[in-house]
Design a protein around this motif. Structure first.
Motif, short mmCIF file in Angstrom:
data_model
loop_
_atom_site.label_atom_id
_atom_site.label_comp_id
_atom_site.label_asym_id
_atom_site.label_seq_id
_atom_site.Cartn_x
_atom_site.Cartn_y
_atom_site.Cartn_z
N LYS A 16 0.93 -1.03 0.06
CA LYS A 16 0.25 -0.05 0.13
C LYS A 16 0.95 1.60 0.05
CE LYS A 16 -3.70 -2.16 2.58
NZ LYS A 16 -2.97 -3.53 2.88
N GLY A 73 -2.40 4.26 2.79
CA GLY A 73 -3.20 3.01 2.14
C GLY A 73 -3.07 4.20 0.10
N SER A 74 -4.73 3.73 -0.30
CA SER A 74 -4.63 4.13 -1.22
C SER A 74 -6.50 5.20 -1.21
CB SER A 74 -5.19 3.95 -2.79
OG SER A 74 -5.78 4.22 -3.43
N LYS A 89 -8.38 5.27 -3.54
CA LYS A 89 -9.28 4.82 -3.86
C LYS A 89 -10.43 4.58 -3.19
CE LYS A 89 -6.64 5.47 -8.36
NZ LYS A 89 -5.30 4.77 -9.44
N ASP A 90 -9.49 3.85 -2.29
CA ASP A 90 -10.60 2.66 -1.07
C ASP A 90 -11.04 3.23 -0.30
OD1 ASP A 90 -9.06 0.60 -2.53
OD2 ASP A 90 -6.84 0.82 -1.01
N LYS A 91 -11.64 3.14 0.73
CA LYS A 91 -13.27 3.37 1.24
C LYS A 91 -12.32 4.42 2.43
CE LYS A 91 -17.12 2.47 3.64
NZ LYS A 91 -18.31 0.90 4.35
N LEU A 142 -10.30 -2.50 5.17
CA LEU A 142 -10.90 -2.94 3.85
C LEU A 142 -11.26 -4.49 2.63
CD1 LEU A 142 -7.81 -0.89 2.00
CD2 LEU A 142 -10.00 -0.20 2.60
#
Length: 113
Positions: free
Chosen positions: A31, A43-44, A46-48, A111
């Motif tokens: 990540k 983290g991204s 684009k993720d929640k 996630l």
């Protein structure tokens, strides 16, 4: 006497980006890690969820300045949610290693939901 020019050293390419990571950011356990001053995002976007780590204090070890107290926050990435409501979990850890350890565990579990 003629002076011989030494070949100029080539600029080393950073090995921080994992293969297949198009962002070019350093990664930890697959990540991305993005730093801005004393704040590190893990983290991204684009993720929640994403992790925000704030370095609250530093100490000198062997002539190097290292993180001492780090606040870790699991946050929603949804821009529609007010900033106060984005924070899901928070904790303070001694050192960046312990902060990354809990960050990875929280983010993986969140996630997986």
């Amino acid at each position: 006497m003629s002076e011989q020019k030494k070949p100029s050293p080539k600029a080393a390419k950073p090995k921080s980006a994992a293969k297949g990571d198009p962002s070019g950011f350093p990664t930890y356990k697959g990540k991305p890690l993005v730093r801005s001053g004393d704040t590190i995002y893990y983290g991204s976007m684009k993720d929640k969820y994403v992790i925000k780590m704030d370095i609250k204090s530093k100490k000198t070890v062997g002539g190097l300045e290292v993180a001492d107290k780090v606040t870790v926050q699991l946050m929603y990435t949804d821009p529609e949610i007010r900033s106060r409501k984005q924070i899901v979990k928070t904790s303070e850890k001694d050192g960046l290693y312990l902060a990354l350890d809990i960050a990875e565990a929280w983010l993986s579990r969140a996630l997986a939901e």
